[in-house]
Scaffold this active site. Structure first.
Site, PDB file in Angstrom:
ATOM      1  N   ASP A   1       0.877  -1.158   0.000  1.00  0.00           N
ATOM      2  CA  ASP A   1       0.000   0.000   0.000  1.00  0.00           C
ATOM      3  C   ASP A   1       0.926   1.223   0.000  1.00  0.00           C
ATOM      4  OD1 ASP A   1      -2.363   1.590   0.542  1.00  0.00           O
ATOM      5  OD2 ASP A   1      -1.665   1.720   2.605  1.00  0.00           O
ATOM      6  N   LEU A   2       0.407   2.381  -0.323  1.00  0.00           N
ATOM      7  CA  LEU A   2       1.271   3.580  -0.345  1.00  0.00           C
ATOM      8  C   LEU A   2       1.011   4.490   0.865  1.00  0.00           C
ATOM      9  CD1 LEU A   2       3.307   5.449  -1.933  1.00  0.00           C
ATOM     10  CD2 LEU A   2       1.292   6.520  -2.912  1.00  0.00           C
ATOM     11  N   ASP A   3      -0.181   5.115   0.865  1.00  0.00           N
ATOM     12  CA  ASP A   3      -0.493   6.094   1.912  1.00  0.00           C
ATOM     13  C   ASP A   3      -0.503   5.438   3.283  1.00  0.00           C
ATOM     14  OD1 ASP A   3      -0.881   8.197   0.105  1.00  0.00           O
ATOM     15  OD2 ASP A   3      -2.926   7.580  -0.283  1.00  0.00           O
TER      16      ASP A   3
ATOM     17  N   ASN B   1      -2.888   9.349  -7.404  1.00  0.00           N
ATOM     18  CA  ASN B   1      -1.665  10.162  -7.347  1.00  0.00           C
ATOM     19  C   ASN B   1      -0.420   9.315  -7.066  1.00  0.00           C
ATOM     20  OD1 ASN B   1      -2.781  12.971  -7.539  1.00  0.00           O
ATOM     21  ND2 ASN B   1      -3.918  12.290  -5.744  1.00  0.00           N
TER      22      ASN B   1
ATOM     23  N   SER C   1      -2.118   0.669  -4.420  1.00  0.00           N
ATOM     24  CA  SER C   1      -2.654   1.857  -3.742  1.00  0.00           C
ATOM     25  C   SER C   1      -3.938   2.297  -4.419  1.00  0.00           C
ATOM     26  CB  SER C   1      -1.632   3.002  -3.812  1.00  0.00           C
ATOM     27  OG  SER C   1      -2.235   4.215  -3.408  1.00  0.00           O
ATOM     28  N   ALA C   2      -4.909   2.722  -3.614  1.00  0.00           N
ATOM     29  CA  ALA C   2      -6.159   3.238  -4.163  1.00  0.00           C
ATOM     30  C   ALA C   2      -5.959   4.632  -4.756  1.00  0.00           C
ATOM     31  CB  ALA C   2      -7.221   3.293  -3.063  1.00  0.00           C
ATOM     32  N   SER C   3      -4.775   5.199  -4.551  1.00  0.00           N
ATOM     33  CA  SER C   3      -4.546   6.595  -4.949  1.00  0.00           C
ATOM     34  C   SER C   3      -4.170   6.753  -6.410  1.00  0.00           C
ATOM     35  CB  SER C   3      -3.444   7.211  -4.089  1.00  0.00           C
ATOM     36  OG  SER C   3      -3.163   8.514  -4.563  1.00  0.00           O
TER      37      SER C   3
ATOM     38  N   LYS D   1     -10.794  -1.371  -2.121  1.00  0.00           N
ATOM     39  CA  LYS D   1     -10.594  -2.105  -0.867  1.00  0.00           C
ATOM     40  C   LYS D   1     -11.842  -1.875  -0.004  1.00  0.00           C
ATOM     41  CE  LYS D   1      -5.724  -0.765  -1.191  1.00  0.00           C
ATOM     42  NZ  LYS D   1      -4.641   0.074  -0.666  1.00  0.00           N
TER      43      LYS D   1
ATOM     44  N   LYS E   1      -9.412   5.683   5.313  1.00  0.00           N
ATOM     45  CA  LYS E   1      -8.101   5.188   4.878  1.00  0.00           C
ATOM     46  C   LYS E   1      -8.245   4.023   3.904  1.00  0.00           C
ATOM     47  CE  LYS E   1      -5.006   6.714   8.490  1.00  0.00           C
ATOM     48  NZ  LYS E   1      -4.089   6.302   9.572  1.00  0.00           N
ATOM     49  N   GLY E   2      -7.551   4.130   2.780  1.00  0.00           N
ATOM     50  CA  GLY E   2      -7.588   3.070   1.776  1.00  0.00           C
ATOM     51  C   GLY E   2      -8.814   3.126   0.883  1.00  0.00           C
ATOM     52  N   ILE E   3      -9.711   4.064   1.176  1.00  0.00           N
ATOM     53  CA  ILE E   3     -10.976   4.174   0.430  1.00  0.00           C
ATOM     54  C   ILE E   3     -10.805   5.187  -0.713  1.00  0.00           C
ATOM     55  CG2 ILE E   3     -13.434   4.771   0.682  1.00  0.00           C
ATOM     56  CD1 ILE E   3     -12.536   2.237   2.274  1.00  0.00           C
TER      57      ILE E   3
ATOM     58  N   GLU F   1      -0.076  -3.202   4.658  1.00  0.00           N
ATOM     59  CA  GLU F   1      -1.168  -2.219   4.711  1.00  0.00           C
ATOM     60  C   GLU F   1      -1.250  -1.522   6.064  1.00  0.00           C
ATOM     61  OE1 GLU F   1      -3.763  -0.653   3.587  1.00  0.00           O
ATOM     62  OE2 GLU F   1      -4.038  -1.400   1.565  1.00  0.00           O
ATOM     63  N   ASP F   2      -1.817  -0.306   6.051  1.00  0.00           N
ATOM     64  CA  ASP F   2      -2.062   0.401   7.315  1.00  0.00           C
ATOM     65  C   ASP F   2      -3.551   0.571   7.603  1.00  0.00           C
ATOM     66  OD1 ASP F   2      -2.442   2.314   5.211  1.00  0.00           O
ATOM     67  OD2 ASP F   2      -2.455   3.874   6.754  1.00  0.00           O
TER      68      ASP F   2
ATOM     69  N   ARG G   1     -11.256   8.048  -3.714  1.00  0.00           N
ATOM     70  CA  ARG G   1     -11.609   9.470  -3.580  1.00  0.00           C
ATOM     71  C   ARG G   1     -13.133   9.675  -3.581  1.00  0.00           C
ATOM     72  NH1 ARG G   1      -8.885  12.864  -8.140  1.00  0.00           N
ATOM     73  NH2 ARG G   1      -7.106  11.633  -7.389  1.00  0.00           N
TER      74      ARG G   1
ATOM     75  N   THR H   1       1.268  10.402   3.593  1.00  0.00           N
ATOM     76  CA  THR H   1       0.267  11.192   2.873  1.00  0.00           C
ATOM     77  C   THR H   1      -1.098  11.126   3.556  1.00  0.00           C
ATOM     78  OG1 THR H   1       0.271   9.274   1.464  1.00  0.00           O
ATOM     79  CG2 THR H   1       1.155  11.303   0.525  1.00  0.00           C
TER      80      THR H   1
HETATM   81  P1  B16 Z   1      -6.408   9.778  -4.362  1.00  0.00           P
HETATM   82  P2  B16 Z   1      -3.741   3.889  -0.204  1.00  0.00           P
HETATM   83  C1  B16 Z   1      -5.668   5.732  -0.497  1.00  0.00           C
HETATM   84  O1  B16 Z   1      -4.339   5.310  -0.670  1.00  0.00           O
HETATM   85  C2  B16 Z   1      -5.804   6.613   0.734  1.00  0.00           C
HETATM   86  O2  B16 Z   1      -5.581   5.860   1.914  1.00  0.00           O
HETATM   87  C3  B16 Z   1      -7.166   7.216   0.795  1.00  0.00           C
HETATM   88  O3  B16 Z   1      -7.272   8.080   1.902  1.00  0.00           O
HETATM   89  C4  B16 Z   1      -7.435   7.983  -0.509  1.00  0.00           C
HETATM   90  O4  B16 Z   1      -8.741   8.525  -0.544  1.00  0.00           O
HETATM   91  C5  B16 Z   1      -7.242   7.039  -1.698  1.00  0.00           C
HETATM   92  O5  B16 Z   1      -5.936   6.494  -1.661  1.00  0.00           O
HETATM   93  C6  B16 Z   1      -7.426   7.737  -3.025  1.00  0.00           C
HETATM   94  O6  B16 Z   1      -6.404   8.681  -3.201  1.00  0.00           O
HETATM   95  O7  B16 Z   1      -7.450  10.784  -4.026  1.00  0.00           O
HETATM   96  O8  B16 Z   1      -4.988  10.324  -4.310  1.00  0.00           O
HETATM   97  O9  B16 Z   1      -6.697   9.063  -5.655  1.00  0.00           O
HETATM   98  O10 B16 Z   1      -3.775   3.881   1.298  1.00  0.00           O
HETATM   99  O11 B16 Z   1      -4.594   2.826  -0.870  1.00  0.00           O
HETATM  100  O12 B16 Z   1      -2.328   3.945  -0.756  1.00  0.00           O
HETATM  101 MG    MG Z   2      -2.887   3.190   3.301  1.00  0.00          MG
END
Ligand code: B16
Ligand code: MG
Length: 224
Positions: free
Chosen positions: A10-12, A121, A117-119, A148, A46-48, A172-173, A50, A18
């Site tokens: 996982d990233l964040d 970014n 990562s769900a992000s 997730k 967290k992990g959810i 994961e966190d 956007r 972040t």
């Molecule tokens: P973005 P992860 C998740 O990253 C974050 O934990 C979560 O808070 C965020 O809403 C999601 O990425 C989407 O991120 O807005 O940058 O696309 O923990 O899965 O690495």
């Molecule tokens: Mg995370």
């Protein structure tokens, strides 16, 4: 005994902090919408993704039906612009302790490395941290049907690497992330509060990333 083939990160909240910036940006948007919330509620984001995070905030304020799809899109984009502006100074100094050492060990051991990562970014953040080259595969969250705790993101990474999920270790966190790893039939390493991580199903827990030790993780995996 199954040999470990890959680590899927996982990233964040695992590779860098972040999570704090996501919290600040969502909190500011929540205040604009008159939906204040605290850190405890933020934990549930967290992990959810956007859009799902925005839906949960609107539901908290009882405002789910007050915005059209286009307006929700604009709110999510505003949050993201705010979030990205908080990342401008990100550098390798922001990598969590112990992470690069673990990545180096994995590389030396010829264990494959992927990012789940769900992000959206994530590629930009890995670049800013100077970690991109360690990752053989980065899952694109736009390609997923479900976020997730659905296992899809971890299974997608295993498939792309061509490895058996049972030979993968996920790190994961977030509770939703641990649940996704377990549903993918992988070994789950949780970073965070032991009781919370264990309740989510983590197989092994460390309180912080500096405690992520390759030999210890492999020893726990071997006992499973
Ligand atoms: P973005 P992860 C998740 O990253 C974050 O934990 C979560 O808070 C965020 O809403 C999601 O990425 C989407 O991120 O807005 O940058 O696309 O923990 O899965 O690495
Ligand atoms: Mg995370």
């Amino acid at each position: 005994m199954t040999k470990v083939a890959a680590f899927i990160f996982d990233l964040d909240g695992v590779i860098t902090d972040t999570a704090e910036y996501h919290y600040l940006a969502w909190k500011r948007l929540g205040e604009q919408l008159a939906i204040p919330f605290d850190k405890e509620f933020n934990e549930t984001l967290k992990g959810i993704s956007r859009m799902e995070s925005l839906e949960r905030i609107l539901a908290l304020g009882g405002k789910t039906d007050e915005y059209s799809t286009e307006q929700k899109q604009a709110l999510a984009e505003a949050k993201n612009a705010d979030y990205v502006s908080l990342l401008v100074d990100m550098s390798p100094a922001d990598i969590y302790p112990g992470i690069e050492r673990l990545l180096q060990t994995l590389q030396a051991q010829h264990i494959r490395i992927a990012l789940a990562s769900a992000s959206k970014n994530a590629p930009m953040i890995l670049q800013a941290l100077g970690l991109t080259d360690y990752f053989e595969y980065i899952v694109n969250p736009d390609d997923l049907q479900a976020g997730k705790p659905n296992p899809e993101i971890f299974l997608r990474a295993a498939k792309a690497l061509g490895v058996d999920p049972q030979a993968c270790i996920g790190v994961e966190d977030a509770e939703a992330g641990i649940e996704a790893i377990k549903a993918a039939n992988m070994f789950a390493v949780g970073v965070g509060t032991p009781a919370v991580m264990q309740a989510a199903g983590a197989d092994y827990v460390v309180a912080q990333t500096s405690e992520l030790d390759f030999t210890k993780i492999i020893a726990k995996f071997a006992l499973k």
